[in-house]
Design a protein around this motif. Structure first.
Motif, PDB file in Angstrom:
ATOM      1  N   VAL A  66      29.783  39.203  48.874  1.00  0.00           N
ATOM      2  CA  VAL A  66      28.453  38.919  48.338  1.00  0.00           C
ATOM      3  C   VAL A  66      28.403  37.479  47.856  1.00  0.00           C
ATOM      4  CG1 VAL A  66      27.913  41.283  47.643  1.00  0.00           C
ATOM      5  CG2 VAL A  66      29.121  39.793  46.067  1.00  0.00           C
ATOM      6  N   THR A  67      27.241  36.879  47.980  1.00  0.00           N
ATOM      7  CA  THR A  67      27.029  35.539  47.432  1.00  0.00           C
ATOM      8  C   THR A  67      26.592  35.676  45.982  1.00  0.00           C
ATOM      9  OG1 THR A  67      26.376  34.703  49.597  1.00  0.00           O
ATOM     10  CG2 THR A  67      25.754  33.388  47.666  1.00  0.00           C
ATOM     11  N   VAL A  68      27.247  34.946  45.088  1.00  0.00           N
ATOM     12  CA  VAL A  68      27.014  35.093  43.658  1.00  0.00           C
ATOM     13  C   VAL A  68      26.554  33.766  43.066  1.00  0.00           C
ATOM     14  CG1 VAL A  68      28.016  35.749  41.435  1.00  0.00           C
ATOM     15  CG2 VAL A  68      28.824  36.850  43.542  1.00  0.00           C
ATOM     16  N   GLU A  69      25.404  33.784  42.392  1.00  0.00           N
ATOM     17  CA  GLU A  69      24.957  32.631  41.610  1.00  0.00           C
ATOM     18  C   GLU A  69      25.534  32.749  40.209  1.00  0.00           C
ATOM     19  OE1 GLU A  69      20.727  32.723  41.670  1.00  0.00           O
ATOM     20  OE2 GLU A  69      20.574  31.914  43.709  1.00  0.00           O
ATOM     21  N   VAL A  70      25.991  31.646  39.666  1.00  0.00           N
ATOM     22  CA  VAL A  70      26.645  31.701  38.365  1.00  0.00           C
ATOM     23  C   VAL A  70      26.260  30.484  37.540  1.00  0.00           C
ATOM     24  CG1 VAL A  70      28.721  30.573  39.292  1.00  0.00           C
ATOM     25  CG2 VAL A  70      28.875  31.864  37.177  1.00  0.00           C
ATOM     26  N   SER A  71      26.083  30.699  36.241  1.00  0.00           N
ATOM     27  CA  SER A  71      25.905  29.597  35.293  1.00  0.00           C
ATOM     28  C   SER A  71      26.682  29.950  34.045  1.00  0.00           C
ATOM     29  CB  SER A  71      24.426  29.374  34.957  1.00  0.00           C
ATOM     30  OG  SER A  71      23.857  30.535  34.385  1.00  0.00           O
ATOM     31  N   GLY A  72      27.153  28.936  33.357  1.00  0.00           N
ATOM     32  CA  GLY A  72      27.945  29.228  32.162  1.00  0.00           C
ATOM     33  C   GLY A  72      28.549  27.976  31.575  1.00  0.00           C
ATOM     34  N   GLY A  73      29.473  28.169  30.659  1.00  0.00           N
ATOM     35  CA  GLY A  73      30.107  27.026  30.022  1.00  0.00           C
ATOM     36  C   GLY A  73      31.158  27.454  29.022  1.00  0.00           C
ATOM     37  N   ALA A  74      31.805  26.457  28.444  1.00  0.00           N
ATOM     38  CA  ALA A  74      32.902  26.690  27.514  1.00  0.00           C
ATOM     39  C   ALA A  74      32.390  27.154  26.162  1.00  0.00           C
ATOM     40  CB  ALA A  74      33.725  25.412  27.344  1.00  0.00           C
ATOM     41  N   ILE A  75      33.107  28.083  25.536  1.00  0.00           N
ATOM     42  CA  ILE A  75      32.801  28.563  24.193  1.00  0.00           C
ATOM     43  C   ILE A  75      34.109  28.771  23.440  1.00  0.00           C
ATOM     44  CG2 ILE A  75      30.663  29.734  24.846  1.00  0.00           C
ATOM     45  CD1 ILE A  75      32.283  32.402  24.642  1.00  0.00           C
ATOM     46  N   ASP A  76      34.007  29.025  22.161  1.00  0.00           N
ATOM     47  CA  ASP A  76      35.126  29.518  21.366  1.00  0.00           C
ATOM     48  C   ASP A  76      34.932  31.019  21.202  1.00  0.00           C
ATOM     49  OD1 ASP A  76      35.283  26.626  19.193  1.00  0.00           O
ATOM     50  OD2 ASP A  76      36.460  27.127  20.971  1.00  0.00           O
ATOM     51  N   TYR A  77      35.978  31.777  21.490  1.00  0.00           N
ATOM     52  CA  TYR A  77      35.915  33.226  21.359  1.00  0.00           C
ATOM     53  C   TYR A  77      37.168  33.686  20.639  1.00  0.00           C
ATOM     54  CZ  TYR A  77      35.081  38.115  22.604  1.00  0.00           C
ATOM     55  OH  TYR A  77      34.835  39.456  22.554  1.00  0.00           O
ATOM     56  N   ASP A  78      36.987  34.323  19.477  1.00  0.00           N
ATOM     57  CA  ASP A  78      38.127  34.702  18.637  1.00  0.00           C
ATOM     58  C   ASP A  78      39.002  33.496  18.340  1.00  0.00           C
ATOM     59  OD1 ASP A  78      37.399  37.325  18.326  1.00  0.00           O
ATOM     60  OD2 ASP A  78      38.605  38.050  20.000  1.00  0.00           O
TER      61      ASP A  78
END
Length: 309
Positions: free
Chosen positions: A277-289
């Motif tokens: 499947v072709t997947v569109e993605v957006s996001g970025g760096a975060i602090d988690y725990d």
């Protein structure tokens, strides 16, 4: 409070900041994470903010209410002189003040107590019914412990007695600014929480968090899109849903600095049954725990039938 206006950040509020918020007292908000500390008032709650820069209006619109128009002119002059981000408008009656609130976006009300027909406390009670979280400062020359107590019970944001000299206006301006900043912080928090609930809980899009080369969180929408359950993906490498011949995307995501702060891209995904499947993605760096991570929103553009849990 800490916020990150870049894509994929979080907004964090202490319990102390939310104390007194009518929205906080009237709902049990499902936050993404709550971290304890030595003090109950310092407990931190976090939700992810939308993948867009948060714009903050710098102007502060203040509605001043006093039956003496000369005092209104004086307050306007001094407050705008103390803080050039203030825009002060004055009304001489509660009725006119309420009309102004209905017609304009006001950030804070500053009201005298002793006025004909409707005094400052009565105005406060009406405002609280219609605008529960709007900052309201009672600024009066006829103060007493009884009036202060009644104002607190009615939900006043702050109480200040008029004095002599111009220093009092600097104090008033500071209290207005603090009250507005606190309210805007709360609004940003609730907006972020609302976004989080719509996105994650209503399964509008697939959401994941990658940390230490594995999924530490996936929502049900993402798991179903690729034909898995959530438990099958949490703890697994992102390579599990990435076609072997198109692995560069998640390799970047898993680098030590988790790639760029914000990105939009596409990659070829692989489902549990081998379907591509072709997947569109957006996001970025975060602090988690308290550690670096990456949060992403994924959407398969192919018409692939999602499996049932």
């Amino acid at each position: 409070m800490t916020t990150d206006g870049t894509a994929g950040g979080t907004i964090e509020l202490s319990r102390d900041v939310l104390r007194g918020s009518h929205r906080a007292s009237n709902r049990n908000a499902p936050l993404i994470r709550t971290e304890s500390s030595d003090s109950a008032e310092e407990m931190q709650s976090e939700v992810p903010i939308p993948l867009a820069k948060v714009e903050t209006d710098q102007q502060i619109r203040v509605l001043h209410v006093d039956d003496n128009p000369q005092i209104g002119d004086l307050i306007e002059t001094f407050l705008e002189r103390v803080n050039d981000e203030f825009c002060v408008v004055s009304e001489t009656s509660a009725v006119a003040a309420l009309d102004r609130l209905r017609e304009e976006n006001i950030d804070c009300v500053v009201s005298d107590y002793q006025m004909p027909n409707t005094d400052g406390l009565e105005l406060l009670e009406i405002v609280r019914e219609q605008y529960p979280d709007l900052p309201f400062i009672l600024f009066t020359g006829h103060g007493s412990e009884e009036i202060a107590s009644e104002a607190i019970q009615a939900g006043v944001t702050d109480y200040m007695q008029k004095g002599t000299g111009t220093d009092q206006y600097e104090v008033l301006a500071n209290r207005v600014e603090n009250a507005v900043e606190k309210r805007r912080t709360e609004q940003q928090f609730w907006n972020a929480l609302s976004w989080y609930q719509r996105l994650v809980e209503q399964e509008i899009a697939g959401v994941c968090i990658v940390q230490n080369h594995e999924f530490v969180y996936v929502n049900r929408k993402l798991a179903k899109t690729f034909g898995y359950t959530q438990s099958e993906l949490v703890g697994a490498s992102p390579a599990r849903i990435t076609a072997a011949d198109d692995s560069s995307f998640f390799e970047d995501v898993q680098s030590e600095n988790y790639g760029v702060q914000a990105l939009e891209s596409t990659f070829t995904g692989i489902c549990a049954d081998g379907e591509r499947v072709t997947v569109e993605v957006s996001g970025g760096a975060i602090d988690y725990d308290d550690a670096p991570a990456w949060i992403g929103i994924l959407r398969a553009t192919d018409d692939y039938p999602e499996s049932e849990d």
